[in-house]
Design a protein around this motif. Structure first.
Motif, PDB file in Angstrom:
ATOM      1  N   GLN A  95     -21.875  51.763-102.505  1.00 37.98           N
ATOM      2  CA  GLN A  95     -22.836  52.788-102.925  1.00 37.98           C
ATOM      3  C   GLN A  95     -23.015  53.894-101.885  1.00 37.98           C
ATOM      4  O   GLN A  95     -23.691  54.892-102.168  1.00 37.98           O
ATOM      5  CB  GLN A  95     -24.198  52.151-103.217  1.00 37.98           C
ATOM      6  N   GLY A  96     -22.449  53.732-100.698  1.00 37.94           N
ATOM      7  CA  GLY A  96     -22.604  54.741 -99.661  1.00 37.94           C
ATOM      8  C   GLY A  96     -23.782  54.519 -98.741  1.00 37.94           C
ATOM      9  O   GLY A  96     -24.205  55.451 -98.054  1.00 37.94           O
ATOM     10  N   HIS A  97     -24.325  53.299 -98.693  1.00 33.13           N
ATOM     11  CA  HIS A  97     -25.448  53.001 -97.815  1.00 33.13           C
ATOM     12  C   HIS A  97     -24.951  52.606 -96.425  1.00 33.13           C
ATOM     13  O   HIS A  97     -23.787  52.252 -96.242  1.00 33.13           O
ATOM     14  CB  HIS A  97     -26.288  51.856 -98.403  1.00 33.13           C
ATOM     15  N   GLN A  98     -25.847  52.648 -95.464  1.00 31.53           N
ATOM     16  CA  GLN A  98     -25.549  52.215 -94.106  1.00 31.53           C
ATOM     17  C   GLN A  98     -25.978  50.757 -93.949  1.00 31.53           C
ATOM     18  O   GLN A  98     -27.163  50.435 -94.124  1.00 31.53           O
ATOM     19  CB  GLN A  98     -26.261  53.102 -93.085  1.00 31.53           C
ATOM     20  N   VAL A  99     -25.023  49.901 -93.633  1.00 30.78           N
ATOM     21  CA  VAL A  99     -25.253  48.462 -93.534  1.00 30.78           C
ATOM     22  C   VAL A  99     -25.307  48.092 -92.062  1.00 30.78           C
ATOM     23  O   VAL A  99     -24.365  48.349 -91.303  1.00 30.78           O
ATOM     24  CB  VAL A  99     -24.152  47.667 -94.255  1.00 30.78           C
ATOM     25  N   HIS A 100     -26.406  47.481 -91.639  1.00 27.06           N
ATOM     26  CA  HIS A 100     -26.598  47.043 -90.256  1.00 27.06           C
ATOM     27  C   HIS A 100     -26.528  45.514 -90.232  1.00 27.06           C
ATOM     28  O   HIS A 100     -27.308  44.847 -90.915  1.00 27.06           O
ATOM     29  CB  HIS A 100     -27.948  47.521 -89.716  1.00 27.06           C
ATOM     30  N   THR A 101     -25.600  44.990 -89.460  1.00 21.26           N
ATOM     31  CA  THR A 101     -25.374  43.550 -89.382  1.00 21.26           C
ATOM     32  C   THR A 101     -25.871  43.022 -88.049  1.00 21.26           C
ATOM     33  O   THR A 101     -25.851  43.719 -87.030  1.00 21.26           O
ATOM     34  CB  THR A 101     -23.889  43.217 -89.546  1.00 21.26           C
ATOM     35  N   LEU A 102     -26.281  41.777 -88.072  1.00 21.08           N
ATOM     36  CA  LEU A 102     -26.790  41.107 -86.874  1.00 21.08           C
ATOM     37  C   LEU A 102     -25.893  39.917 -86.589  1.00 21.08           C
ATOM     38  O   LEU A 102     -25.853  38.966 -87.368  1.00 21.08           O
ATOM     39  CB  LEU A 102     -28.237  40.653 -87.079  1.00 21.08           C
ATOM     40  N   GLY A 103     -25.120  40.007 -85.500  1.00 20.02           N
ATOM     41  CA  GLY A 103     -24.232  38.911 -85.123  1.00 20.02           C
ATOM     42  C   GLY A 103     -22.842  39.014 -85.684  1.00 20.02           C
ATOM     43  O   GLY A 103     -21.988  38.182 -85.358  1.00 20.02           O
ATOM     44  N   VAL A 228     -29.096  39.776 -92.009  1.00 18.99           N
ATOM     45  CA  VAL A 228     -29.446  38.793 -90.978  1.00 18.99           C
ATOM     46  C   VAL A 228     -28.898  37.442 -91.434  1.00 18.99           C
ATOM     47  O   VAL A 228     -29.513  36.767 -92.274  1.00 18.99           O
ATOM     48  CB  VAL A 228     -30.967  38.725 -90.750  1.00 18.99           C
ATOM     49  N   PRO A 229     -27.746  37.005 -90.924  1.00 18.28           N
ATOM     50  CA  PRO A 229     -27.146  35.753 -91.405  1.00 18.28           C
ATOM     51  C   PRO A 229     -27.624  34.538 -90.622  1.00 18.28           C
ATOM     52  O   PRO A 229     -27.735  34.561 -89.395  1.00 18.28           O
ATOM     53  CB  PRO A 229     -25.648  35.993 -91.162  1.00 18.28           C
ATOM     54  N   SER A 230     -27.930  33.457 -91.334  1.00 19.74           N
ATOM     55  CA  SER A 230     -28.226  32.138 -90.735  1.00 19.74           C
ATOM     56  C   SER A 230     -29.152  32.262 -89.541  1.00 19.74           C
ATOM     57  O   SER A 230     -28.795  31.931 -88.400  1.00 19.74           O
ATOM     58  CB  SER A 230     -26.930  31.429 -90.335  1.00 19.74           C
ATOM     59  N   LEU A 231     -30.348  32.745 -89.796  1.00 21.44           N
ATOM     60  CA  LEU A 231     -31.311  32.969 -88.720  1.00 21.44           C
ATOM     61  C   LEU A 231     -31.587  31.671 -87.956  1.00 21.44           C
ATOM     62  O   LEU A 231     -31.808  30.621 -88.561  1.00 21.44           O
ATOM     63  CB  LEU A 231     -32.612  33.534 -89.297  1.00 21.44           C
ATOM     64  N   LEU A 232     -31.522  31.752 -86.629  1.00 21.78           N
ATOM     65  CA  LEU A 232     -31.772  30.655 -85.684  1.00 21.78           C
ATOM     66  C   LEU A 232     -30.673  29.591 -85.682  1.00 21.78           C
ATOM     67  O   LEU A 232     -30.843  28.537 -85.071  1.00 21.78           O
ATOM     68  CB  LEU A 232     -33.127  29.978 -85.970  1.00 21.78           C
ATOM     69  N   SER A 233     -29.545  29.862 -86.335  1.00 23.58           N
ATOM     70  CA  SER A 233     -28.453  28.890 -86.300  1.00 23.58           C
ATOM     71  C   SER A 233     -27.844  28.847 -84.906  1.00 23.58           C
ATOM     72  O   SER A 233     -27.588  29.892 -84.294  1.00 23.58           O
ATOM     73  CB  SER A 233     -27.378  29.273 -87.325  1.00 23.58           C
ATOM     74  N   THR A 266     -34.058  48.133 -96.698  1.00 23.09           N
ATOM     75  CA  THR A 266     -34.204  46.791 -97.265  1.00 23.09           C
ATOM     76  C   THR A 266     -33.513  45.800 -96.337  1.00 23.09           C
ATOM     77  O   THR A 266     -32.698  46.194 -95.493  1.00 23.09           O
ATOM     78  CB  THR A 266     -33.599  46.681 -98.674  1.00 23.09           C
ATOM     79  N   ALA A 267     -33.821  44.512 -96.492  1.00 23.17           N
ATOM     80  CA  ALA A 267     -33.240  43.486 -95.624  1.00 23.17           C
ATOM     81  C   ALA A 267     -33.053  42.204 -96.420  1.00 23.17           C
ATOM     82  O   ALA A 267     -33.846  41.889 -97.325  1.00 23.17           O
ATOM     83  CB  ALA A 267     -34.123  43.229 -94.401  1.00 23.17           C
ATOM     84  N   LEU A 268     -31.992  41.482 -96.070  1.00 23.22           N
ATOM     85  CA  LEU A 268     -31.702  40.171 -96.663  1.00 23.22           C
ATOM     86  C   LEU A 268     -31.446  39.193 -95.524  1.00 23.22           C
ATOM     87  O   LEU A 268     -30.578  39.431 -94.669  1.00 23.22           O
ATOM     88  CB  LEU A 268     -30.493  40.245 -97.589  1.00 23.22           C
ATOM     89  N   ILE A 269     -32.213  38.093 -95.500  1.00 22.29           N
ATOM     90  CA  ILE A 269     -32.177  37.110 -94.412  1.00 22.29           C
ATOM     91  C   ILE A 269     -31.843  35.753 -95.004  1.00 22.29           C
ATOM     92  O   ILE A 269     -32.355  35.385 -96.075  1.00 22.29           O
ATOM     93  CB  ILE A 269     -33.534  37.056 -93.674  1.00 22.29           C
TER      94      ILE A 269
END
Length: 393
Positions: A95-103, A228-233, A266-269
């Motif tokens: 869609q042309g959004h900016q995706v920010h990844t953690l890890g 935010v993938p697998s928080l605290l893994s 928006t965020a998905l954890i």
């Protein structure tokens, strides 16, 4: 004489447009950002998670409202929540959004699923309606759309804009399909593997600061997604990150940015509940800081579940459920209620299944009908026939 005046005359206070003024059609020419659409409940802007069945579950808005986050918990060692993250990130890039990844490194975008290209020769394609099958009331509006000066050319074709794409897990996202950018969130003490467990600078605070800097320097109106993938893994985060002050302050900071940029972010954890169960106080506080919480409970894999039974084929169920889905909380956005409670999502049992072509499908769980025991009948009938044949008088 006043009794003979018209009572149904509509008084209009709109003045005639001055010569050279812009027409109203051009004033309404403002288009929505790709990947956004208004909620059918209250008109707030929503974006897709990349999974259509999950969008329909989110409080009746048909998507994830901007300025909100969703926490996906998962039991066991499966990675269904990771698939949801890939759909979420791939939808943003398309869609042309900016995706920010953690890890995740920038090369992670090459592991995202590709967009499914519809086959025009497939039987699922719906043929065009015949003229006699159209609504009889639409003939006058059909002529108005083609009239000169009606502004039909200036309107946005809603049917052409895709809100939620379909993805194929067997293929990888092509570089030409990525209209957006994937930007890893860096910090002084990155919480990935190989870092020291305790550092003078909190990695979560540095990540929040980096995200805020990117939001402030971005183009006005740009849409951002945080993964935010697998928080605290332990495989992605240092042991010091699992301390309650660290993770709760991180969620507080993320929640503050979501409210500050309520029309852009928006965020998905995801959270592994096998390592951090819901009975612990830390997870309960984490759930309170998130706008929505759903839990995936995978079923144990069995060889019989891989092949559909005869009853599934008879009733059109080609995919057996691979797990259950529980809705713990969904946000309430308007004074009339909402949050999915009125649609029965909190009361009914939901199941999910994953396929490479259709993605992750969430639907109400129902017990399959009991199969007729035909084999014992055949065996019993065969024995009686043999017994009859063996009788001699």
């Amino acid at each position: 004489m006043s009794s003979f005046t018209k009572r149904n005359t509509v008084l209009s206070g709109a003045a005639r447009p001055a010569p050279g003024a812009t027409p109203r059609a051009k004033a309404e020419e403002k288009q929505l950002t790709p990947g956004l659409r208004p909620s059918p409940l209250d008109g707030r802007l929503t974006t897709s998670t990349g999974t259509g069945s999950l969008d329909q579950l989110l409080a009746g808005h048909g998507g994830l409202p901007l300025g909100r986050c969703l926490l996906v918990e998962e039991q066991g060692t499966t990675d269904f929540s990771g698939v949801l993250l890939r759909y979420y990130a791939a939808e943003g890039l398309v869609q042309g959004h900016q995706v920010h990844t953690l890890g995740f490194p920038p090369e992670w975008k090459y592991q995202l699923p590709a967009v499914t290209v519809p086959d025009p020769k497939s039987k699922t394609a719906q043929p065009a309606l015949a003229p006699e099958e159209k609504m009889k009331i639409a003939w006058r509006y059909e002529a108005l759309g083609n009239a000169p000066g009606s502004g039909a050319q200036n309107r946005v074709d809603v049917s052409a804009a895709i809100f939620c794409h379909s993805f194929d897990l067997t293929k990888r996202l092509a570089t030409g399909s990525c209209k957006g950018s994937l930007q890893p969130l860096s910090s002084t003490g990155t919480p990935t593997m190989g870092q020291t467990p305790y550092s003078p600078v909190s990695p979560f605070k540095a990540i929040i600061k980096d995200l805020q800097t990117k939001l402030e320097s971005s183009v006005p109106g740009a849409i951002h997604r945080v993964v935010v993938p697998s928080l605290l893994s332990p495989s992605l985060y240092a042991p010091g990150c699992s301390q309650p002050p660290e993770v709760l302050q991180f969620l507080h900071g993320l929640r503050a940015l979501l409210r500050q940029y309520s029309l852009q972010l928006t965020a998905l954890i995801t959270l592994p509940t096998s390592l951090f169960p819901r009975s612990s106080g830390l997870v309960r506080w984490m759930e309170l800081l998130c706008d929505g919480v759903v839990e995936l409970i995978p079923l144990p894999a069995t060889p019989a579940a891989a092949t559909p039974s005869s009853s599934d084929k008879k009733y059109g169920r080609t995919e057996s459920p691979q797990g259950f889905l529980r809705v713990h909380s969904l946000p309430i956005y308007h004074e009339k209620g909402g949050g999915g409670a009125e649609s029965g999502h909190f009361r009914e049992n939901l199941s999910f299944s994953l396929s490479a072509s259709k993605g992750l499908l969430i639907k109400p769980y129902s017990l399959p009908p009991m199969e007729e025991d035909e084999e014992p009948k055949e065996k019993s009938s065969g024995t009686t026939d043999k017994a009859k044949d063996g009788l001699e008088f």
